[in-house]
Design an enzyme around this catalytic site. Structure first.
Site, PDB file in Angstrom:
ATOM      1  CG  ASP A 152      42.292  42.779  63.456  1.00 39.14           C
ATOM      2  OD1 ASP A 152      41.833  42.181  62.464  1.00 39.14           O
ATOM      3  OD2 ASP A 152      42.989  42.231  64.321  1.00 39.14           O
ATOM      4  CG  ASP A 209      39.651  39.417  64.133  1.00 42.06           C
ATOM      5  OD1 ASP A 209      39.573  39.502  62.889  1.00 42.06           O
ATOM      6  OD2 ASP A 209      40.724  39.417  64.744  1.00 42.06           O
ATOM      7  CD  GLU A 210      40.036  42.200  59.405  1.00 39.90           C
ATOM      8  OE1 GLU A 210      40.791  41.300  59.801  1.00 39.90           O
ATOM      9  OE2 GLU A 210      40.325  43.000  58.501  1.00 39.90           O
TER      10      GLU A 210
HETATM   11  N1  DCP Z   1      42.475  32.441  61.885  1.00 40.50           N
HETATM   12  C1  DCP Z   1      42.679  31.090  61.608  1.00 40.50           C
HETATM   13  N2  DCP Z   1      43.671  30.692  60.739  1.00 40.50           N
HETATM   14  C2  DCP Z   1      44.455  31.616  60.133  1.00 40.50           C
HETATM   15  C3  DCP Z   1      44.274  32.992  60.385  1.00 40.50           C
HETATM   16  C4  DCP Z   1      43.242  33.370  61.278  1.00 40.50           C
HETATM   17  O1  DCP Z   1      41.965  30.245  62.159  1.00 40.50           O
HETATM   18  N3  DCP Z   1      45.436  31.220  59.297  1.00 40.50           N
HETATM   19  C5  DCP Z   1      41.430  32.826  62.852  1.00 40.50           C
HETATM   20  C6  DCP Z   1      41.991  32.876  64.258  1.00 40.50           C
HETATM   21  C7  DCP Z   1      42.186  34.340  64.547  1.00 40.50           C
HETATM   22  C8  DCP Z   1      41.089  34.990  63.729  1.00 40.50           C
HETATM   23  O2  DCP Z   1      40.936  34.154  62.578  1.00 40.50           O
HETATM   24  O3  DCP Z   1      42.081  34.643  65.929  1.00 40.50           O
HETATM   25  C9  DCP Z   1      41.406  36.414  63.322  1.00 40.50           C
HETATM   26  O4  DCP Z   1      42.566  36.432  62.522  1.00 40.50           O
HETATM   27  P1  DCP Z   1      43.631  37.606  62.565  1.00 40.50           P
HETATM   28  O5  DCP Z   1      44.402  37.504  61.298  1.00 40.50           O
HETATM   29  O6  DCP Z   1      42.971  38.896  62.850  1.00 40.50           O
HETATM   30  O7  DCP Z   1      44.639  37.199  63.731  1.00 40.50           O
HETATM   31  P2  DCP Z   1      44.479  37.296  65.314  1.00 40.50           P
HETATM   32  O8  DCP Z   1      43.283  38.084  65.708  1.00 40.50           O
HETATM   33  O9  DCP Z   1      44.544  35.921  65.872  1.00 40.50           O
HETATM   34  O10 DCP Z   1      45.819  38.031  65.739  1.00 40.50           O
HETATM   35  P3  DCP Z   1      46.203  39.587  65.624  1.00 40.50           P
HETATM   36  O11 DCP Z   1      46.390  40.042  67.027  1.00 40.50           O
HETATM   37  O12 DCP Z   1      47.478  39.585  64.855  1.00 40.50           O
HETATM   38  O13 DCP Z   1      45.076  40.280  64.909  1.00 40.50           O
HETATM   39 CA    CA Z   2      42.829  40.153  64.825  1.00 38.56          CA
HETATM   40 CA    CA Z   3      41.446  40.123  61.530  1.00 43.22          CA
END
Ligand code: DCP
Ligand code: CA
Ligand code: CA
Length: 380
Positions: A26, A126-127
């Protein structure tokens, strides 16, 4: 796990092992990290990626934020004005989402990851899950080495950090990846699953949302270990057959779901029953708007844009009707979704005579392939 090497070679001496080595990769603070990559001067500042609703300058929600901003309590889903308040005296940078750019980065990373897997499953923008059982000959130490290589590769070629979880199944891998972020690497061998799971707060278990969490906490179930000790029949009585069985098995770290290549998602839809049967456009729109919001947030998480909007109406005589329209260009805009849904219902009400009992909304005709399995499908 070391003697498993023989399993495939001499099945006569040892039954074929069903144990697996599964990885979840991820990317860290994905959208915000993409922004840092294209503009490295952002790196030391709080970075907040925003979905502006367009209604007023500051209305909308936070899509994601980098870890600098998270120190101040900024996270996905909170209103932009709240993020601004929290970051008032900092040099924070607020940027609008740029899905096109994130999607190209995502595609590049996916291409890199695919080569490392026996079986590959993209699970979101992203995963991805990688079944690497054969590649590492079921050896978790070799899986750890492989994960280091993957992290290096992604960093060198795309400038991005990621967090990797490794476990005997998807559930353990996913939770392991979440536990140490950013830039984490967590390996949970089969005989460590129980000790790894036991102390974790119940909210860490995939499928335990805020509502379930509070029900469980009221029962005195605070950790996954507490849940593992809870009687399965009581869980079934409380949550229903499927979720009850799932919670029981999951609390013990059990999960049989295979890693598999996904078909492209064809559509995302939601349907819900109205408080009472009605022909009132206001009541119908109110319900439909909620459904639009749910669909919209799923679209964002998967990095999808839709070209088709549909509605579903279940009438008082339970006959089912649907209407659909195609947009001029693909979008992931919430207002566009809402407006088209409203117009479709407006027209539909004019054409029909019966009252409506249930309303549904559907987005389809996706431009970008999304593969995310909804987390809920862990339960179903
Ligand atoms: N995303 C979004 N709204 C949300 C959750 C996620 O727009 N409520 C989008 C933005 C994130 C992407 O999806 O960058 C991937 O979500 P993740 O849950 O993997 O979160 P992040 O990658 O941002 O953070 P982490 O470092 O916790 O994985
Ligand atoms: Ca992520
Ligand atoms: Ca993710």
């Amino acid at each position: 796990m070391s003697s498993d090497k023989l399993a495939g070679e001499s099945p006569a001496r040892k039954p074929p092992s069903r144990s697996r080595v599964i990885m979840l990769v991820d990317l860290d603070y994905f959208f915000a990290q993409c922004e840092e990559v294209r503009n490295p001067s952002l790196k030391d500042k709080p970075v907040v990626v925003c979905v502006y609703s367009g209604r007023s300058e500051e209305s909308g929600v936070v899509s994601t934020a980098n870890y600098e901003a998270r120190k101040y309590g900024v996270k996905s889903g909170i209103p932009i004005f709240m993020a601004k308040k929290k970051l008032m005296n900092t040099d924070a940078v607020f940027l609008p989402v740029d899905h096109e750019y994130y999607n190209t980065v995502s595609e590049d990373v996916i291409r890199i990851l695919k080569d490392y897997a026996d079986i590959f499953e993209q699970a979101g923008v992203d995963e991805a899950y990688l079944d690497v059982s054969m590649k590492v000959e079921k050896n978790f130490d070799r899986a750890r080495e492989l994960a280091r290589k993957i992290k290096d590769d992604v960093r060198k070629s795309k400038g991005l950090t990621c967090s990797i979880g490794i476990g005997p199944n998807k559930l353990v891998a996913k939770i392991a990846a979440d536990i140490q972020k950013p830039d984490g690497l967590t390996v949970v061998k089969p005989d460590e699953v129980q000790s790894f799971f036991s102390p974790l707060p119940i909210g860490r278990l995939i499928g335990v949302g805020a509502k379930t969490e509070s029900v469980m906490r009221n029962l005195g179930v605070k950790t996954i270990g507490d849940l593992a000790k809870y009687d399965i029949q009581s869980l079934i009585n409380l949550f229903g057959e499927k979720p009850g069985v799932y919670f029981h098995r999951a609390s013990h770290g059990m999960d049989d779901q295979p890693v598999k290549e996904r078909d492209e998602t064809v559509s995302i839809s939601r349907i819900s029953t109205l408080k009472k049967n009605t022909r009132s456009l206001g009541d119908i729109t109110e319900k439909a708007n909620q459904l639009c919001e749910e669909i919209h947030s799923e679209l964002l998480q998967r990095g999808l844009k839709f070209k088709q909007v549909g509605i579903i109406a279940v009438m008082e005589d339970v006959s089912i009707h649907s209407r659909m329209r195609t947009l001029d260009s693909p979008t992931n805009d919430l207002e566009t979704l809402r407006r088209n849904v409203r117009e479709l219902f407006e027209k539909f009400i004019e054409e029909s005579e019966l009252e409506i009992r249930r309303v549904g909304v559907k987005a389809s005709g996706f431009v970008k392939g999304g593969h995310q399995k909804r987390l809920r499908s862990f339960i179903e």
